[in-house]
Enzyme design. Structure first.
Site, mmCIF file in Angstrom:
data_model
loop_
_atom_site.group_PDB
_atom_site.id
_atom_site.type_symbol
_atom_site.label_atom_id
_atom_site.label_comp_id
_atom_site.label_asym_id
_atom_site.label_seq_id
_atom_site.Cartn_x
_atom_site.Cartn_y
_atom_site.Cartn_z
ATOM 1 N N LEU A 271 0.846 -1.191 0.000
ATOM 2 C CA LEU A 271 0.000 0.000 0.000
ATOM 3 C C LEU A 271 0.885 1.246 0.000
ATOM 4 O O LEU A 271 1.113 1.867 1.037
ATOM 5 C CB LEU A 271 -0.920 0.002 1.223
ATOM 6 C CG LEU A 271 -1.787 -1.256 1.423
ATOM 7 C CD1 LEU A 271 -2.532 -1.181 2.736
ATOM 8 C CD2 LEU A 271 -2.750 -1.447 0.266
ATOM 9 N N GLY A 272 1.380 1.603 -1.171
ATOM 10 C CA GLY A 272 2.304 2.724 -1.258
ATOM 11 C C GLY A 272 1.792 3.984 -0.597
ATOM 12 O O GLY A 272 2.541 4.701 0.070
ATOM 13 N N SER A 273 0.519 4.264 -0.753
ATOM 14 C CA SER A 273 -0.058 5.484 -0.194
ATOM 15 C C SER A 273 0.088 5.530 1.315
ATOM 16 O O SER A 273 0.420 6.562 1.897
ATOM 17 C CB SER A 273 -1.537 5.592 -0.577
ATOM 18 O OG SER A 273 -2.266 4.507 -0.033
ATOM 19 N N VAL A 274 -0.176 4.391 1.960
ATOM 20 C CA VAL A 274 -0.106 4.335 3.415
ATOM 21 C C VAL A 274 1.337 4.457 3.881
ATOM 22 O O VAL A 274 1.656 5.236 4.777
ATOM 23 C CB VAL A 274 -0.724 3.019 3.934
ATOM 24 C CG1 VAL A 274 -0.520 2.894 5.436
ATOM 25 C CG2 VAL A 274 -2.198 2.956 3.586
#
Length: 560
Positions: A271-274
């Site tokens: 989950l790159g965003s997280v």
């Protein structure tokens, strides 16, 4: 004469003794049998049966009292093979009356003279029961059982789980209730004849909107699957959780496929965003970077034989807010490399990303972490590469980072915000949380998350996008992406966190050939917020620009 009377007297006394001894032996035998039955033979089973009958399985309701799971009485067919007079006739009559009976297997069950009980069919219909009853077959009877039904069908299926034929929880909250012993202890109601309902944190209004908008998004972008979460940032309650494809817990055949598993808790993803949000929180909290810091993104970052690129290169020096809004891998990696490996790991552990997230749902996956940490691993972990966690775990972390730095344990059971407050633990400074809220809102206005606000004007959404290549056969496949949008609203004081995940969304003419998060997960998230915010009591506050945009849309559509 004297001797005769003496002999008769003795004979009478002997008869009296014999009769008395017989009575004593008879009553002793009865007393012994009663003692045996009372003290040993039936006590455990009888107690268990009476207790089970007295305390049925509790209903499961949502936070507003909507029934999600309940028991209904049903009849099940059994036989006492010892009392079957004509097995052939019984088999012939039953197979002609009840659909689904196999004559061979039915005969095997009935030809068991040493057995007193055998199930023939569980949960017969009322029509079948009447027809069988009218046959009048000796040794055939019915027992009243309970059948677990789920009035909402597929809605919230992954949260609820399901039970087997004997009403034992197999998955989800149903299994949690069994594991916790709640069926036979604290669940007793005041009258001791029924169980108190298990009250979930789920809001079925939110759950419906979440499932509907996610399904539309998956269809529109031709995604393989997807998931979505709505989390109360102030209480840690899960208000909605959807994973598609899902299943219907009412169906008799429970052989669900792997694709129907709960992706949001039993699966782990990059989950790159997280992870990028965590990286920014770490650098800001440690003081190794601030909002005025600048990072060189003019060329790819080379570490040993590895080269780190940006998806959309800016080829210039970026400020820290620009690194965030451009989602620069190069800038994020350079920022994180300013922290030594031990402190980096310590921060990830502090926010819980190094451990398995445990909730009431038994389906929970352990994070996949790098085995060896070095400069390259540290740089790639900074933007979520090679670091996989549960989506729900990611939503929990974002909620904690934005909630003034106070992280709450996630729950699927209803919990007041006041009761949740003592459970919080601080993971970052309040000032760091304030800076993160600024970055999230900036990205919602100017960066990759701006289309969410376009879909839900007035709700002040902030967020972070992420697009990760999927691992196929042990290697990253550039043609298969997982896209994620993690957002919160309203950003001046985030009350709710949402996460939208899409598995292998495809480019469409409307997305100009792109399939990254900003083109699919973000607008889907905006649609979700537009539907659930009014339900949650969040009032829209329109900017002048948003008013003009809405007025133009109304004029275009011929409205006043």
């Amino acid at each position: 004469m004297v001797s005769v009377r003496k002999d008769g007297h003795l004979a009478g006394r002997n008869r009296l003794r014999l009769v008395s001894f017989g009575f004593i032996l008879f009553f002793a035998s009865i007393s012994a049998q009663l003692g045996y039955l009372t003290l040993w033979q039936d006590r455990p089973e009888k107690t268990a049966v009476e207790y089970s009958e007295r305390v049925p399985r509790p209903d499961i309701v949502d936070r507003n009292g909507v029934v999600l799971a309940t028991d209904v009485p049903v009849f099940s067919l059994y036989a006492d093979p010892r009392k079957i007079l004509d097995v052939d006739e019984a088999v012939e009559l039953l197979t002609a009356t009840v659909s689904g009976f196999d004559a061979k297997s039915l005969r095997q069950k009935l030809v068991q003279p040493n057995r007193a009980f055998v199930w023939l069919k569980r949960e017969v219909s009322p029509a079948e029961r009447e027809a069988i009853h009218n046959l009048g077959i000796p040794g055939i009877g019915f027992r009243v059982e309970t059948k677990r039904v789920y009035p909402m069908g597929r809605l919230a299926a992954h949260v609820l789980g399901y039970v087997d034929l004997d009403s034992k929880g197999i998955a989800g909250i149903e299994k949690f209730l069994d594991d916790q012993g709640a069926l036979y202890t604290a669940s007793l109601a005041e009258d001791d004849t029924r169980a108190r309902p298990a009250v979930l944190s789920i809001d079925m209004r939110v759950q419906h909107a979440l499932a509907d908008e996610l399904a539309k998004g998956i269809a529109k972008f031709h995604a393989k699957a997807g998931g979505a979460i709505v989390l109360d940032a102030k209480s840690g309650e899960v208000l909605g959780l959807v994973s598609l494809p899902d299943f219907n817990p009412n169906q008799e055949n429970k052989n669900f496929t792997f694709d129907q598993a709960n992706r949001m808790t039993s699966g782990v993803f990059e989950l790159g965003s997280v992870i990028k949000a965590v990286s920014f929180a770490m650098a800001l909290d440690y003081g190794t970077a601030d909002l005025t810091s600048r990072f060189d993104a003019r060329a790819p970052l080379v570490i040993g034989r590895a080269v780190i690129h940006d998806f959309q290169p800016t080829r210039r020096i970026l400020s820290l807010p620009e690194v965030f809004t451009n989602s620069s891998n190069i800038g994020t990696a350079r920022m994180v490399l300013g922290v030594d490996v031990a402190r980096h790991q310590a921060f990830l552990r502090r926010v819980g990303l190094m451990d398995r997230l445990v909730t009431e749902l038994p389906e929970n996956a352990k994070p996949i972490l790098p085995k060896r940490w070095g400069r390259l691993v540290q740089a790639t972990v900074a933007f979520g590469h090679g670091f996989a966690v549960q989506p729900l775990q990611g939503a929990q972390v974002v909620a904690g980072l934005l909630n003034d730095g106070n992280m709450l344990p996630v729950t699927f059971l209803k919990r007041d915000r006041a009761d949740a407050k003592p459970l919080a633990h601080r993971v970052i400074k309040s000032t760091t949380s304030e800076k993160l809220r600024y970055l999230f809102r900036l990205n919602g206005l100017e960066g990759s998350a701006r289309s969410a606000n376009a879909k839900a004007p007035g709700y002040r959404i902030g967020g972070k996008t992420g697009t990760a290549e999927k691992v196929v056969n042990g290697r990253y496949d550039k043609s298969k992406n997982l896209t994620v949008f993690t957002g919160a609203f309203p950003m001046e004081d985030p009350q709710y966190v949402i996460m939208v995940l899409m598995d292998e969304p495809q480019a469409t003419p409307e997305t100009y050939g792109f399939s990254t998060s900003g083109w699919n997960a973000v607008p889907t998230g905006g649609n979700i917020v537009a539907r659930i915010a009014p339900l949650l009591g969040i009032e829209p506050v329109l900017t002048e620009e948003e008013r003009k945009t809405l007025a133009k849309q109304a004029e275009k559509e011929g409205r006043t």
